[in-house]
Design an enzyme around this catalytic site. Structure first.
Site, PDB file in Angstrom:
ATOM      1  N   SER A 182      -4.209  70.447 -11.906  1.00 14.11           N
ATOM      2  CA  SER A 182      -4.465  71.699 -11.733  1.00 14.11           C
ATOM      3  C   SER A 182      -4.037  72.588 -12.667  1.00 14.11           C
ATOM      4  CB  SER A 182      -3.929  72.239 -10.287  1.00 14.11           C
ATOM      5  OG  SER A 182      -2.695  72.157 -10.282  1.00 14.11           O
TER       6      SER A 182
ATOM      7  N   HIS B  15      -4.451  67.431  -5.696  1.00 11.87           N
ATOM      8  CA  HIS B  15      -3.489  66.054  -5.802  1.00 11.87           C
ATOM      9  C   HIS B  15      -3.748  65.131  -4.759  1.00 11.87           C
ATOM     10  CE1 HIS B  15      -0.325  68.852  -7.888  1.00 11.87           C
ATOM     11  NE2 HIS B  15      -1.483  68.425  -8.741  1.00 11.87           N
TER      12      HIS B  15
ATOM     13  N   GLN C 220      -2.032  73.064  -2.138  1.00 11.65           N
ATOM     14  CA  GLN C 220      -1.887  72.011  -2.824  1.00 11.65           C
ATOM     15  C   GLN C 220      -0.418  71.352  -2.488  1.00 11.65           C
ATOM     16  OE1 GLN C 220      -2.610  71.840  -7.291  1.00 11.65           O
ATOM     17  NE2 GLN C 220      -0.463  71.972  -7.272  1.00 11.65           N
ATOM     18  N   GLU C 221       0.470  72.075  -2.332  1.00 11.23           N
ATOM     19  CA  GLU C 221       1.797  71.524  -1.787  1.00 11.23           C
ATOM     20  C   GLU C 221       2.722  72.420  -0.932  1.00 11.23           C
ATOM     21  OE1 GLU C 221       3.955  71.603  -5.843  1.00 11.23           O
ATOM     22  OE2 GLU C 221       2.067  71.387  -7.011  1.00 11.23           O
TER      23      GLU C 221
ATOM     24  N   GLU D 129       1.978  63.493  -6.057  1.00 14.53           N
ATOM     25  CA  GLU D 129       3.211  63.769  -6.139  1.00 14.53           C
ATOM     26  C   GLU D 129       4.421  63.000  -5.344  1.00 14.53           C
ATOM     27  OE1 GLU D 129       3.734  67.956  -6.852  1.00 14.53           O
ATOM     28  OE2 GLU D 129       2.570  68.000  -8.727  1.00 14.53           O
TER      29      GLU D 129
ATOM     30  N   ASP E 113       3.279  75.825  -2.778  1.00  9.12           N
ATOM     31  CA  ASP E 113       2.374  75.913  -3.925  1.00  9.12           C
ATOM     32  C   ASP E 113       0.847  75.787  -3.623  1.00  9.12           C
ATOM     33  OD1 ASP E 113       1.019  76.583  -6.310  1.00  9.12           O
ATOM     34  OD2 ASP E 113       1.907  74.493  -7.278  1.00  9.12           O
TER      35      ASP E 113
ATOM     36  N   GLU F 136       4.515  79.740  -4.471  1.00  7.53           N
ATOM     37  CA  GLU F 136       4.073  79.689  -5.914  1.00  7.53           C
ATOM     38  C   GLU F 136       2.527  79.863  -5.934  1.00  7.53           C
ATOM     39  OE1 GLU F 136       5.309  75.964  -7.675  1.00  7.53           O
ATOM     40  OE2 GLU F 136       3.441  75.989  -9.003  1.00  7.53           O
TER      41      GLU F 136
ATOM     42  N   ASP G 260       2.945  80.394 -11.542  1.00  8.83           N
ATOM     43  CA  ASP G 260       2.790  79.100 -12.338  1.00  8.83           C
ATOM     44  C   ASP G 260       1.394  79.324 -13.316  1.00  8.83           C
ATOM     45  OD1 ASP G 260       2.131  76.449 -13.613  1.00  8.83           O
ATOM     46  OD2 ASP G 260       1.739  75.639 -11.471  1.00  8.83           O
TER      47      ASP G 260
ATOM     48  N   LYS H 102       7.186  75.049 -16.999  1.00 12.07           N
ATOM     49  CA  LYS H 102       6.704  73.592 -17.674  1.00 12.07           C
ATOM     50  C   LYS H 102       6.593  73.380 -19.160  1.00 12.07           C
ATOM     51  CE  LYS H 102       3.490  73.130 -13.584  1.00 12.07           C
ATOM     52  NZ  LYS H 102       2.181  73.321 -12.884  1.00 12.07           N
TER      53      LYS H 102
ATOM     54  N   HIS I 171       8.167  69.417 -12.968  1.00 13.14           N
ATOM     55  CA  HIS I 171       7.192  68.209 -13.355  1.00 13.14           C
ATOM     56  C   HIS I 171       5.798  68.469 -13.514  1.00 13.14           C
ATOM     57  CE1 HIS I 171       6.220  66.911  -9.051  1.00 13.14           C
ATOM     58  NE2 HIS I 171       6.016  68.126  -9.308  1.00 13.14           N
ATOM     59  N   ARG I 172       4.794  67.535 -13.916  1.00 13.93           N
ATOM     60  CA  ARG I 172       3.396  67.928 -13.707  1.00 13.93           C
ATOM     61  C   ARG I 172       2.933  66.665 -12.573  1.00 13.93           C
ATOM     62  NH1 ARG I 172       1.107  71.599 -16.944  1.00 13.93           N
ATOM     63  NH2 ARG I 172      -0.306  71.550 -15.211  1.00 13.93           N
ATOM     64  N   SER I 173       1.668  66.833 -12.092  1.00 20.03           N
ATOM     65  CA  SER I 173       1.272  65.897 -11.193  1.00 20.03           C
ATOM     66  C   SER I 173       0.988  64.535 -11.695  1.00 20.03           C
ATOM     67  CB  SER I 173      -0.118  66.367 -10.398  1.00 20.03           C
ATOM     68  OG  SER I 173      -0.879  66.666 -11.487  1.00 20.03           O
TER      69      SER I 173
ATOM     70  N   LYS J 263      11.456  71.539  -9.230  1.00 19.84           N
ATOM     71  CA  LYS J 263      10.272  70.843  -8.556  1.00 19.84           C
ATOM     72  C   LYS J 263       9.832  69.615  -9.277  1.00 19.84           C
ATOM     73  CE  LYS J 263       5.654  72.274  -8.417  1.00 19.84           C
ATOM     74  NZ  LYS J 263       4.677  73.196  -7.903  1.00 19.84           N
TER      75      LYS J 263
HETATM   76  P1  PGA Z   1      -0.279  70.228 -12.067  1.00 20.75           P
HETATM   77  O1  PGA Z   1       0.129  70.803 -10.615  1.00 20.75           O
HETATM   78  O2  PGA Z   1       0.806  69.316 -12.518  1.00 20.75           O
HETATM   79  O3  PGA Z   1      -1.461  69.058 -11.378  1.00 20.75           O
HETATM   80  O4  PGA Z   1      -0.920  71.357 -12.814  1.00 20.75           O
HETATM   81  C1  PGA Z   1       1.478  71.076 -10.355  1.00 20.75           C
HETATM   82  C2  PGA Z   1       1.411  72.594  -9.874  1.00 20.75           C
HETATM   83  O5  PGA Z   1       0.508  73.244  -9.819  1.00 20.75           O
HETATM   84  O6  PGA Z   1       2.738  73.010  -9.872  1.00 20.75           O
HETATM   85 ZN    ZN Z   2       1.802  75.175  -9.482  1.00 19.92          ZN
END
Ligand code: PGA
Ligand code: ZN
Length: 424
Positions: free
Chosen positions: A40, A153, A161-162, A203, A241, A285, A312, A337, A365-367, A388
């Site tokens: 994402s 994800h 998403q999270e 994740e 998130d 987030e 983000d 990131k 991190h990243r996904s 995270k």
């Molecule tokens: P991504 O997602 O690594 O797939 O971009 C992580 C996030 O949105 O924080």
């Molecule tokens: Zn994010």
């Protein structure tokens, strides 16, 4: 001094190609670093160079980026003093010459930048966190553990998403990880009892398909925290998130997976205000889309004194956007990131801006990840209070948490750990 730079194509945690670069110094010291990859992604992120050759990995190969390191970057960096991180990074940025690092690829550039930091640390005989952060680098971050995955994800029925747990009441990092892992296991038992699937998403969090709303995960997580024997809010809190850019932007949000229909930015802000009054939510987030600066500002105004509002996709670790955010009161924290901006030095600049403004920052991190635990050392080096890096499953996530436990043990009595949200 750098003697040799050698990049290769490896696979990330989703089985997609990514790049790993090894730097060898004249004294024989060698160090490697691998870059992660998002799903994402924010539209203003530095560009991840992919081959586009459909015959290999559906176009996702990174042989061009590998060639850019081995043929374009390497010959120019050989002989350079590897401890000159800023000079190396500036050189890489200038050699590329584009705003988004699209010529050489941010993946190519970052792999060299990270490998240089690691090689330099090895050359001077310091762990990476101490090399980058100095002797005062002794704070361990509170983990944000994504134990329920939705959105981009996972094939789940939630748009957000999270759903993360933050063990804010733990006394040490190792204990925080235990609180989080036990909550993860309790959530698994709860899902099993309901007959829900317990397979995990990108994740490492659960990704059941039978949740009936975006809110249901919050209820289940509170139940899991209690079942694990912790007090919701005091011991283990919730962080979200939604990654709202993936289901809307510029003021309209379409909650299609859950069937909750369309919401305006005002309704999204109201939803979060309502949830924050009923659940122990400490951080939100990307509650709004990456171009919805106005919605972000409204959310910060409504909840910012009680809840951490993290940007983000809207800031993409880029000092230019963070500066605007600080001026406009867009948020009160930034997700950090390395591969959104593309060099170690520029990431440090982004963090410096946050610090000067009194904003929080969360190294992430990243996904799509690798076994590289660079961000564990990096967050300690940057005095980061939060990290995270996924759930308590999938070894590419645990690699970071395990490295942090190792650092905490190495620091011994000097190690600090505290609730980043405690006032006063
Ligand atoms: P991504 O997602 O690594 O797939 O971009 C992580 C996030 O949105 O924080
Ligand atoms: Zn994010």
């Amino acid at each position: 001094r750098i003697q040799k730079i050698d990049a290769m194509e490896i696979l990330d945690s989703r089985g997609n190609p990514t790049i790993r670069t090894t730097i060898v110094l004249e004294d024989g010291t060698a160090a490697s670093a691998a870059v992660p990859s998002g799903a994402s992604t924010g539209e203003n992120e530095a560009l991840e160079l992919r081959d586009g050759d459909k015959r290999r990995y559906g176009g996702k190969g990174v042989l061009k980026a590998v060639r850019n390191v081995n043929e374009t970057i390497a010959p120019r960096l050989v002989g350079m003093d590897v401890t000159r991180q800023q000079e190396i990074d500036r050189f890489l940025v200038e050699l590329d010459g584009t705003e988004t690092k699209k010529k050489l690829g941010a993946n190519a550039i970052l792999s060299v930048s990270m490998a240089a930091a690691r090689a330099a640390a090895a050359a001077v005989g310091l762990p990476l966190y101490a090399y980058l952060g100095g002797v005062q680098a002794n704070r361990l971050p509170v983990p944000m553990m994504n134990i329920l995955n939705g959105g981009a994800h996972a094939d789940s029925s939630v748009d957000f998403q999270e759903f993360m747990v933050m063990p804010v009441g733990a006394p040490t990092f190792a204990e925080a990880l235990r609180y989080g892992a036990e909550t993860f296991h309790a959530l698994k038992a709860i899902l099993k009892e309901r007959g829900s699937a317990t397979a995990v998403g990108d994740e490492g969090g659960f990704a059941p398909k039978d949740l009936r709303s975006n809110e249901e995960p919050c209820r289940l997580i509170v139940e899991a925290i209690e079942r694990a024997g912790y007090r919701p809010g005091q011991d283990v809190a919730i962080a979200l998130d939604p990654a709202a850019s993936s289901f809307g932007d510029r003021g309209t949000y379409r909650l299609a997976r859950s069937g909750e229909g369309e919401k305006s930015r005002e309704e999204m802000v109201e939803l979060f205000r309502d949830w924050a009054s009923r659940y122990p939510i400490v951080s939100i987030e990307d509650g709004l889309g990456e171009n919805d600066w106005e919605g972000f500002r409204m959310l910060t105004e409504a909840l910012g004194d009680k809840v951490q509002i993290v940007g983000d996709d809207i800031f993409v670790t880029n000092p230019r956007f963070i500066r605007r955010g600080i001026a406009e009161g867009t948020a009160n924290a930034v997700l950090i990131k390395l591969n959104q901006i593309g060099t170690v030095s520029e990431t440090v600049d982004a963090i410096r801006l946050c610090r000067e403004a009194g904003w929080n920052y969360v190294v992430s991190h990243r996904s799509g990840e690798t076994e590289d635990a660079f961000i564990a050392d990096f967050t300690v080096a940057m005095d980061g209070r939060q990290i995270k890096t996924g759930s308590a499953s999938r070894s590419e996530r645990l690699a970071k948490y395990n490295r942090l436990m190792e650092i905490e043990r190495e620091l011994g009595p000097a190690a600090r750990f505290e609730n980043p949200f405690r006032k006063g």
